[in-house]
Structures are given as structure tokens and as C-alpha cells.
Design an enzyme around this catalytic site. Structure first.
Site, PDB file in Angstrom:
ATOM      1  N   ASP A 196     -11.543  14.743   4.091  1.00  0.00           N
ATOM      2  CA  ASP A 196     -12.972  14.647   4.409  1.00  0.00           C
ATOM      3  C   ASP A 196     -13.372  15.771   5.370  1.00  0.00           C
ATOM      4  O   ASP A 196     -14.436  16.370   5.235  1.00  0.00           O
ATOM      5  CB  ASP A 196     -13.275  13.280   5.038  1.00  0.00           C
ATOM      6  CG  ASP A 196     -12.734  12.149   4.185  1.00  0.00           C
ATOM      7  OD1 ASP A 196     -12.980  12.168   2.976  1.00  0.00           O
ATOM      8  OD2 ASP A 196     -12.036  11.268   4.724  1.00  0.00           O
TER       9      ASP A 196
ATOM     10  N   HIS B 268     -12.184   6.221   6.060  1.00  0.00           N
ATOM     11  CA  HIS B 268     -12.101   7.117   4.898  1.00  0.00           C
ATOM     12  C   HIS B 268     -12.745   6.373   3.723  1.00  0.00           C
ATOM     13  O   HIS B 268     -12.066   5.735   2.917  1.00  0.00           O
ATOM     14  CB  HIS B 268     -10.643   7.480   4.582  1.00  0.00           C
ATOM     15  CG  HIS B 268     -10.526   8.143   3.234  1.00  0.00           C
ATOM     16  ND1 HIS B 268     -11.050   9.371   2.968  1.00  0.00           N
ATOM     17  CD2 HIS B 268      -9.989   7.709   2.067  1.00  0.00           C
ATOM     18  CE1 HIS B 268     -10.841   9.681   1.706  1.00  0.00           C
ATOM     19  NE2 HIS B 268     -10.203   8.675   1.128  1.00  0.00           N
TER      20      HIS B 268
HETATM   21  P1  NAX Z   1      -1.511   8.232  -8.734  1.00  0.00           P
HETATM   22  O1  NAX Z   1      -1.966   6.980  -9.398  1.00  0.00           O
HETATM   23  O2  NAX Z   1      -1.355   9.479  -9.523  1.00  0.00           O
HETATM   24  O3  NAX Z   1      -0.094   7.952  -8.024  1.00  0.00           O
HETATM   25  C1  NAX Z   1       0.162   6.843  -7.244  1.00  0.00           C
HETATM   26  C2  NAX Z   1       1.643   6.548  -7.380  1.00  0.00           C
HETATM   27  O4  NAX Z   1       1.962   5.529  -6.449  1.00  0.00           O
HETATM   28  C3  NAX Z   1       2.035   6.034  -8.769  1.00  0.00           C
HETATM   29  O5  NAX Z   1       3.075   6.842  -9.302  1.00  0.00           O
HETATM   30  C4  NAX Z   1       2.514   4.618  -8.491  1.00  0.00           C
HETATM   31  O6  NAX Z   1       3.578   4.224  -9.329  1.00  0.00           O
HETATM   32  C5  NAX Z   1       2.947   4.708  -7.026  1.00  0.00           C
HETATM   33  N1  NAX Z   1       3.007   3.442  -6.318  1.00  0.00           N
HETATM   34  C6  NAX Z   1       2.170   2.375  -6.420  1.00  0.00           C
HETATM   35  N2  NAX Z   1       2.590   1.381  -5.624  1.00  0.00           N
HETATM   36  C7  NAX Z   1       3.697   1.824  -4.991  1.00  0.00           C
HETATM   37  C8  NAX Z   1       4.607   1.242  -4.067  1.00  0.00           C
HETATM   38  N3  NAX Z   1       4.460  -0.024  -3.662  1.00  0.00           N
HETATM   39  N4  NAX Z   1       5.645   1.971  -3.631  1.00  0.00           N
HETATM   40  C9  NAX Z   1       5.834   3.225  -4.069  1.00  0.00           C
HETATM   41  N5  NAX Z   1       5.024   3.832  -4.974  1.00  0.00           N
HETATM   42  C10 NAX Z   1       3.969   3.143  -5.416  1.00  0.00           C
HETATM   43  O7  NAX Z   1      -2.491   8.437  -7.482  1.00  0.00           O
HETATM   44  P2  NAX Z   1      -2.734   9.737  -6.602  1.00  0.00           P
HETATM   45  O8  NAX Z   1      -3.811  10.553  -7.218  1.00  0.00           O
HETATM   46  O9  NAX Z   1      -1.432  10.387  -6.290  1.00  0.00           O
HETATM   47  O10 NAX Z   1      -3.375   9.051  -5.288  1.00  0.00           O
HETATM   48  C11 NAX Z   1      -2.593   8.245  -4.438  1.00  0.00           C
HETATM   49  C12 NAX Z   1      -3.484   7.505  -3.462  1.00  0.00           C
HETATM   50  O11 NAX Z   1      -4.195   8.416  -2.632  1.00  0.00           O
HETATM   51  C13 NAX Z   1      -4.565   6.631  -4.128  1.00  0.00           C
HETATM   52  O12 NAX Z   1      -4.605   5.394  -3.448  1.00  0.00           O
HETATM   53  C14 NAX Z   1      -5.838   7.398  -3.848  1.00  0.00           C
HETATM   54  O13 NAX Z   1      -6.962   6.526  -3.816  1.00  0.00           O
HETATM   55  C15 NAX Z   1      -5.527   7.973  -2.483  1.00  0.00           C
HETATM   56  N6  NAX Z   1      -6.353   9.082  -2.024  1.00  0.00           N
HETATM   57  C16 NAX Z   1      -6.572   9.162  -0.692  1.00  0.00           C
HETATM   58  C17 NAX Z   1      -7.265  10.204  -0.125  1.00  0.00           C
HETATM   59  C18 NAX Z   1      -7.490  10.280   1.352  1.00  0.00           C
HETATM   60  O14 NAX Z   1      -8.190  11.212   1.763  1.00  0.00           O
HETATM   61  N7  NAX Z   1      -6.963   9.374   2.188  1.00  0.00           N
HETATM   62  C19 NAX Z   1      -7.864  11.248  -0.979  1.00  0.00           C
HETATM   63  C20 NAX Z   1      -7.216  11.380  -2.321  1.00  0.00           C
HETATM   64  C21 NAX Z   1      -6.848  10.071  -2.966  1.00  0.00           C
HETATM   65  O15 NAX Z   1      -8.006   9.531  -3.558  1.00  0.00           O
END
Ligand code: NAX
Length: 332
Positions: free
Chosen positions: A163, A191
Site C-alpha cells: 500500500d 490493510h
Molecule cells: P495463491 O493462492 O497463489 O497462494 C497461496 C498459497 O498458500 C497456496 O499455494 C496455498 O496452497 C497456500 N496455503 C493456504 N493455506 C496454507 C497453510 N495453512 N499453510 C501453508 N500454505 C497454505 O495466493 P498469493 O497470490 O500468493 O497470495 C497470498 C496471500 O497474500 C493471499 O491471502 C492474498 O490475499 C495476500 N495478499 C496480501 C497483500 C498485502 O499487501 N498484505 C497483497 C497481495 C495479496 O493480495
């Protein structure tokens, strides 16, 4: 060479794909530090990490340490210096026949995950470990994890650096200046779309960005929604969520925590409130932060807030309080 242990959940996800090489390239922890990387995934996905590890090996970085994959959070975070909690359950997933759309459901489902992860980190990660929560809803996931870890020597953060980078980029474009002339960009609060990116305390070549831009109507009516809705704009344009810029922001946060913050600047991340700026104690709240020469992280005091800022900070505080209420059974 020094050695550091870094654990990353969501290791097979989009953000991790951009993040992992930069953790072991020498860029983040320095060229004199070997990085042992533990990639953590859910059992259904963990096998894919073998491919990721092959690619990381093929990058051939001198700083590459031992690379491992596991679906056992306890094994993953043992003796970790840094834990990057990127994985979480996304909105829209179907669980037990129900499509998860509501933020309250999302909070609860991820809450369960962060309870277990927090407990493992509190028990097994290093005493001075740093934990950065990226997975959404990041602030409240961090709140649950931190409470569950119950280890005051460890420091929890939720990521707001993306952000902040977006907020800087928009100001730089409006003022037609190089982004490097922008400093002190503060993201107050959650966020989420209620965050408050602060153009009054951000500086352009040392002067208030709001003064340089001199267009309060744009700042208050256009700028805030531009920053707050930038994630959605990326999804609409790209057909997928921000991954490279999110990974970059995670790297920025780790570097900011690991390195001294120059006077006149700050970095943005959410940490547990100590009551500063009237924010209820314990909420994981986006503040202006500084890393001292001792390595200690502190909330920068004495930032002036005008009535507009105060009204925006009130909204994001109330949202975080209602999120805390929604997961009250998960925090002691
Ligand atoms: P993806 O869906 O590509 O990857 C997430 C991965 O996490 C998947 O491979 C899944 O199997 C794994 N996962 C789920 N539960 C798990 C657990 N208990 N233990 C270990 N692995 C687990 O998402 P991606 O684009 O990489 O985004 C990841 C997260 O970042 C999402 O929650 C997204 O909303 C968040 N974001 C946060 C941002 C921030 O500024 N704080 C910005 C970017 C993003 O939107």
C-alpha cells in the site's frame, strides 16, 4: 558466511514464486549471509515445491543454503529467524459445499490456521524471530497468530508496504517527480480499503507532498480511492492478483526491519498498538515505524494529524476493532 533460517508458508503460490529467489539471492539479507529456506504448503500441494526447489537451485545464487519443503508447520518454523506467512485461504474458495465470500467467514477460517501457526512459532521459532503476515486478512491474521504465539520476544508485523509503495507511486505521478524523492509514506490502520495513506506527512524532497501537489480536492476525493482500490484495479487489468509487487513489498519490509531507518523517513507496517495515537492497545495497526541502530523497532511519535486524517483513522480503527470482535474466541 553468516547463516539465517527463513520459513515461508504458501510456498507454491503466486507471491512466493516472485519472493523466494530474492530471499536467497543476497539482496535481502546481504551477500555475506547464507539463507536456509523452509517452504511450507498444505499437504495437497507440498509435492509441487520440489519443482520450486529445483528452480531455486538452478538460480545458482552463492547465498543459497539448505532448501526444504514440508507440510508440517512445526518442522518448518523450528529455529526460524524470519517467518513469512504468505499462505492463506482466498475469498471465493468452496469449503464443505459453501462458497466463502463474507469477510467474517474468511476471518474465522484463516483464524484457525493462524492459531496453529502462531502456536508453533511461539514455541519453536527463535526467541528474537520476526514474523511478517502477508496472507489476508493480514492484520487480524497477525493478531491471532501473535496472541497464539504468546512470546513477547518475537516481533509480529502485518504487511502494508505494498500500500505504501502504491501510495508513493501515485503521488510521484501526480507531482511529476521521481519516486525516489518521496519519503515518509505512512499507511495508517488496516490493510483493507479503509487504510489511510497519509499525503500530508509524506514528503517530496523534504516538503509535505500535500503542499507540493496543492490540490486538496484531488488528495481527499481521488487519491485515497486510487490507492485503496489499486489491488482491485490490478486484478481487473491482469486477471490475477498482484504478485510481483506484493513479493517486492515483502522484501522491502524485511530489509526495512533489518536496516537502520534514516532520519526523516519511516517504513510502513502494522504492529501491535501500544496505545500510540489513541489506537486501542493490542490492535495490529499500520503505523509509521523506524528501525533504531540497536535493531529495535519503534513507532515514530509526534506525527501531526489534521481533522481529515483523524476521521479516516477512526474508520480504519473501527474496522479493525470489529474484526477483532469477530475472532474474539480465537484470541485470549
Ligand atoms: P495463491 O493462492 O497463489 O497462494 C497461496 C498459497 O498458500 C497456496 O499455494 C496455498 O496452497 C497456500 N496455503 C493456504 N493455506 C496454507 C497453510 N495453512 N499453510 C501453508 N500454505 C497454505 O495466493 P498469493 O497470490 O500468493 O497470495 C497470498 C496471500 O497474500 C493471499 O491471502 C492474498 O490475499 C495476500 N495478499 C496480501 C497483500 C498485502 O499487501 N498484505 C497483497 C497481495 C495479496 O493480495
Amino acid at each position: 558466511m553468516k547463516e539465517i533460517n527463513v520459513a515461508v508458508t504458501g510456498g507454491a503460490g503466486q507471491i512466493a514464486y516472485s519472493l523466494l529467489p530474492r530471499l536467497i539471492s543476497g539482496e535481502t539479507f546481504g551477500s555475506d549471509t547464507r539463507v536456509n529456506l523452509r517452504l511450507i504448503e498444505i499437504p495437497q500441494v507440498v509435492e509441487k515445491l520440489e519443482g520450486t526447489i529445483m528452480e531455486l537451485i538452478d538460480c545458482g545464487f552463492d547465498q543459497t543454503g539448505i532448501l526444504t519443503a514440508t507440510s508440517d508447520i512445526r518442522e518448518g518454523v523450528k529455529d526460524a529467524d524470519w517467518v513469512l506467512l504468505v499462505g492463506s485461504i482466498p475469498r471465493g474458495i468452496v469449503i464443505d459445499g459453501k462458497k466463502i465470500e463474507e469477510r467474517s467467514d474468511l476471518l474465522k477460517i484463516n483464524g484457525g490456521i493462524f492459531t496453529d501457526q502462531g502456536k508453533a512459532i511461539g514455541e519453536l521459532a527463535k526467541q528474537n524471530a520476526k514474523i511478517l503476515v502477508v496472507g489476508n486478512p493480514a492484520n487480524t491474521n497477525a493478531l491471532i497468530g501473535m496472541n497464539s504465539a504468546n512470546n513477547s520476544s518475537q516481533q509480529w508485523f502485518a504487511m502494508t508496504a505494498l500500500d505504501a509503495n502504491r501510495a508513493k507511486a501515485q503521488l510521484a505521478e501526480k507531482a511529476s517527480v521521481d519516486i525516489s524523492s518521496l519519503k515518509n509514506m505512512i499507511i495508517w490502520g488496516n490493510h483493507s480499503p479503509t487504510m489511510y495513506p497519509d499525503p500530508y506527512n509524506a514528503t517530496i524532497n523534504g516538503k509535505s507532498a500535500a503542499e507540493v501537489i496543492d490540490d486538496n480536492a484531488w488528495l481527499e476525493n481521488d487519491y485515497l480511492p486510487l490507492v485503496q482500490q489499486r489491488g482491485k484495479a490490478v486484478i481487473d487489468a491482469r486477471g490475477a492478483s498482484s504478485a510481483a509487487s506484493a513479493a517486492n513489498a515483502a522484501i522491502d519490509t524485511v530489509k526495512a526491519v533489518e536496516n537502520y531507518t534514516e532520519p526523516g523517513d519511516c517504513f510502513s507496517a502494522a504492529i501491535a498498538s501500544d496505545g500510540s495515537y489513541g489506537v486501542p492497545k493490542g490492535l495490529i495497526f499500520g503505523f509509521p515505524l523506524r528501525t533504531r541502530e540497536s535493531g529495535e523497532i519503534e513507532i515514530i511519535q509526534g506525527i501531526e494529524l489534521n481533522d481529515f486524517a483523524k476521521s479516516k483513522i477512526k474508520i480504519t480503527t473501527e474496522e479493525l476493532e470489529s474484526e477483532r470482535e469477530a475472532v474474539s474466541d480465537l484470541i485470549s
